[in-house]
Design a protein around this motif. Sequence first.
Motif, mmCIF file in Angstrom:
data_model
loop_
_atom_site.group_PDB
_atom_site.id
_atom_site.type_symbol
_atom_site.label_atom_id
_atom_site.label_comp_id
_atom_site.label_asym_id
_atom_site.label_seq_id
_atom_site.Cartn_x
_atom_site.Cartn_y
_atom_site.Cartn_z
ATOM 1 N N LEU A 1 -33.018 -61.629 26.199
ATOM 2 C CA LEU A 1 -32.421 -60.125 25.822
ATOM 3 C C LEU A 1 -33.122 -59.506 25.487
ATOM 4 C CD1 LEU A 1 -28.596 -60.189 24.403
ATOM 5 C CD2 LEU A 1 -28.925 -60.195 26.841
ATOM 6 N N PRO A 2 -33.004 -58.277 25.804
ATOM 7 C CA PRO A 2 -33.887 -57.458 25.056
ATOM 8 C C PRO A 2 -33.733 -56.792 23.080
ATOM 9 C CG PRO A 2 -32.357 -55.999 25.691
ATOM 10 C CD PRO A 2 -32.342 -57.361 26.415
ATOM 11 N N ILE A 3 -35.119 -56.419 22.907
ATOM 12 C CA ILE A 3 -35.115 -56.090 21.020
ATOM 13 C C ILE A 3 -35.337 -54.570 20.939
ATOM 14 C CG2 ILE A 3 -35.403 -57.902 20.495
ATOM 15 C CD1 ILE A 3 -38.909 -57.303 20.254
ATOM 16 N N ASN A 4 -35.067 -53.712 19.654
ATOM 17 C CA ASN A 4 -34.852 -52.994 19.664
ATOM 18 C C ASN A 4 -35.981 -53.016 17.607
ATOM 19 O OD1 ASN A 4 -35.330 -50.424 18.704
ATOM 20 N ND2 ASN A 4 -33.401 -49.755 20.273
ATOM 21 N N GLU A 5 -37.596 -52.910 18.593
ATOM 22 C CA GLU A 5 -38.306 -52.600 17.496
ATOM 23 C C GLU A 5 -38.623 -51.334 16.374
ATOM 24 O OE1 GLU A 5 -42.518 -54.591 17.928
ATOM 25 O OE2 GLU A 5 -41.582 -54.664 19.947
ATOM 26 N N SER A 6 -37.525 -50.542 16.242
ATOM 27 C CA SER A 6 -37.616 -49.251 15.701
ATOM 28 C C SER A 6 -37.309 -49.534 14.598
ATOM 29 C CB SER A 6 -36.619 -48.681 16.365
ATOM 30 O OG SER A 6 -35.822 -48.933 16.075
ATOM 31 N N THR A 7 -36.060 -50.993 14.380
ATOM 32 C CA THR A 7 -35.415 -50.880 12.958
ATOM 33 C C THR A 7 -36.681 -51.541 11.920
ATOM 34 O OG1 THR A 7 -35.467 -53.713 13.745
ATOM 35 C CG2 THR A 7 -33.093 -51.794 14.056
ATOM 36 N N GLY A 8 -37.627 -52.107 11.770
ATOM 37 C CA GLY A 8 -38.607 -52.763 11.784
ATOM 38 C C GLY A 8 -38.211 -54.016 10.749
ATOM 39 N N ASP B 1 -28.966 -54.593 14.458
ATOM 40 C CA ASP B 1 -29.949 -54.181 13.899
ATOM 41 C C ASP B 1 -31.152 -54.842 14.488
ATOM 42 O OD1 ASP B 1 -29.392 -56.670 14.930
ATOM 43 O OD2 ASP B 1 -29.506 -58.040 12.746
ATOM 44 N N GLY B 2 -31.934 -54.309 16.223
ATOM 45 C CA GLY B 2 -32.902 -54.632 16.693
ATOM 46 C C GLY B 2 -32.660 -55.918 17.403
ATOM 47 N N LEU B 3 -31.506 -56.951 16.975
ATOM 48 C CA LEU B 3 -31.614 -58.413 17.733
ATOM 49 C C LEU B 3 -30.726 -58.711 18.164
ATOM 50 C CD1 LEU B 3 -33.005 -60.739 18.104
ATOM 51 C CD2 LEU B 3 -33.296 -61.430 15.920
ATOM 52 N N HIS B 4 -30.002 -58.487 16.926
ATOM 53 C CA HIS B 4 -28.436 -59.128 16.791
ATOM 54 C C HIS B 4 -26.763 -57.844 17.743
ATOM 55 C CE1 HIS B 4 -30.028 -61.865 13.652
ATOM 56 N NE2 HIS B 4 -29.350 -62.635 14.788
ATOM 57 N N LEU B 5 -26.005 -58.059 18.451
ATOM 58 C CA LEU B 5 -25.688 -57.733 18.919
ATOM 59 C C LEU B 5 -24.168 -56.283 18.456
ATOM 60 C CD1 LEU B 5 -24.894 -58.864 22.327
ATOM 61 C CD2 LEU B 5 -27.010 -57.692 21.652
ATOM 62 N N SER B 6 -23.854 -55.552 18.813
ATOM 63 C CA SER B 6 -22.756 -54.283 18.337
ATOM 64 C C SER B 6 -21.460 -55.080 19.016
ATOM 65 C CB SER B 6 -22.552 -53.339 18.401
ATOM 66 O OG SER B 6 -23.093 -52.889 19.972
ATOM 67 N N GLU C 1 -24.208 -68.212 18.519
ATOM 68 C CA GLU C 1 -23.148 -67.849 17.455
ATOM 69 C C GLU C 1 -21.854 -67.207 16.877
ATOM 70 O OE1 GLU C 1 -23.197 -69.239 12.648
ATOM 71 O OE2 GLU C 1 -25.233 -70.515 13.660
ATOM 72 N N TYR C 2 -22.379 -65.641 17.080
ATOM 73 C CA TYR C 2 -22.413 -64.565 16.422
ATOM 74 C C TYR C 2 -21.450 -64.243 17.251
ATOM 75 C CZ TYR C 2 -25.749 -65.132 12.979
ATOM 76 O OH TYR C 2 -26.624 -65.453 11.833
ATOM 77 N N GLY C 3 -21.209 -64.687 18.889
ATOM 78 C CA GLY C 3 -20.050 -63.861 19.697
ATOM 79 C C GLY C 3 -18.526 -64.927 19.339
ATOM 80 N N GLY C 4 -18.737 -65.457 18.188
ATOM 81 C CA GLY C 4 -17.138 -66.164 18.000
ATOM 82 C C GLY C 4 -16.245 -66.723 18.560
ATOM 83 N N ASP C 5 -15.171 -66.685 19.178
ATOM 84 C CA ASP C 5 -14.331 -66.853 20.190
ATOM 85 C C ASP C 5 -14.834 -66.162 21.341
ATOM 86 O OD1 ASP C 5 -12.290 -67.663 21.487
ATOM 87 O OD2 ASP C 5 -10.438 -66.906 20.111
ATOM 88 N N TRP C 6 -15.762 -67.058 22.244
ATOM 89 C CA TRP C 6 -15.854 -66.729 23.666
ATOM 90 C C TRP C 6 -14.961 -67.223 24.281
ATOM 91 C CZ3 TRP C 6 -19.879 -64.706 24.959
ATOM 92 C CH2 TRP C 6 -21.068 -63.808 24.880
#
Length: 210
Positions: A131-138, A190-195, A45-50
């Motif tokens: 996709l992987p996650i990054n738990e360091s954000t908590g 945020d450790g889950l969603h993409l930049s 969804e957050y990819g917007g205009d694919w």
Amino acid sequence: MAAHIFAQKVAYRPTRHYGERVDMFASLPAVDSTATVMLGNSLTEYGGDWGRMLRADNVVNRGIAGDDAMGIAHRLCQILPGKPRRIFLMVGINDLSHGITAAQTASLVCRLIDRIRRDAPDTELYVQSVLPINESTGRWKRLAGRTGDIPEINRLLNIHCSKLGIVYVDLYPKFVRRGTNVLRRELTSDGLHLSPQGYKLWAFELRKYM
């Protein structure tokens, strides 16, 4: 072509956002045989205009934040009757957050894959790795300690796709820090969603299959 020609009403509404999204989809032109459908959860969804990212025509975003395999299964009636040209499926991380095992998560996704293959045998189905996650954000408490489960989910999905002759798109190695199972910091917000950089990489990989 009017949306109601193909689409059926989705009665399943686990969240307000889910209901709002399926209502919006119902108001749009129906998915047809020329469409590429981006089907998934918040990552999609957050990819917007694919269409812009994939540099292709008639690419529709059918992502819903928070969605899981069951939620997607309930809204296939808005997608499969139109016999889309291709579907890129991204699902699994929210199922894992429900506290089930990697094997149980993979089983739910595999059942969804089987349903799509059965009901739309001529549609090109591309199953993307979780996709992987990054738990360091908590930040994502329901995914705490689950980083190591994602490779196992992907292993099982890959096996299932291989048996069925379905293309498995292995994004996972591109997104982890070398030698780890951790999502690269520059690719996430945020450790889950993409930049934006994460989406750029994702789109680059998918353009190989267009």
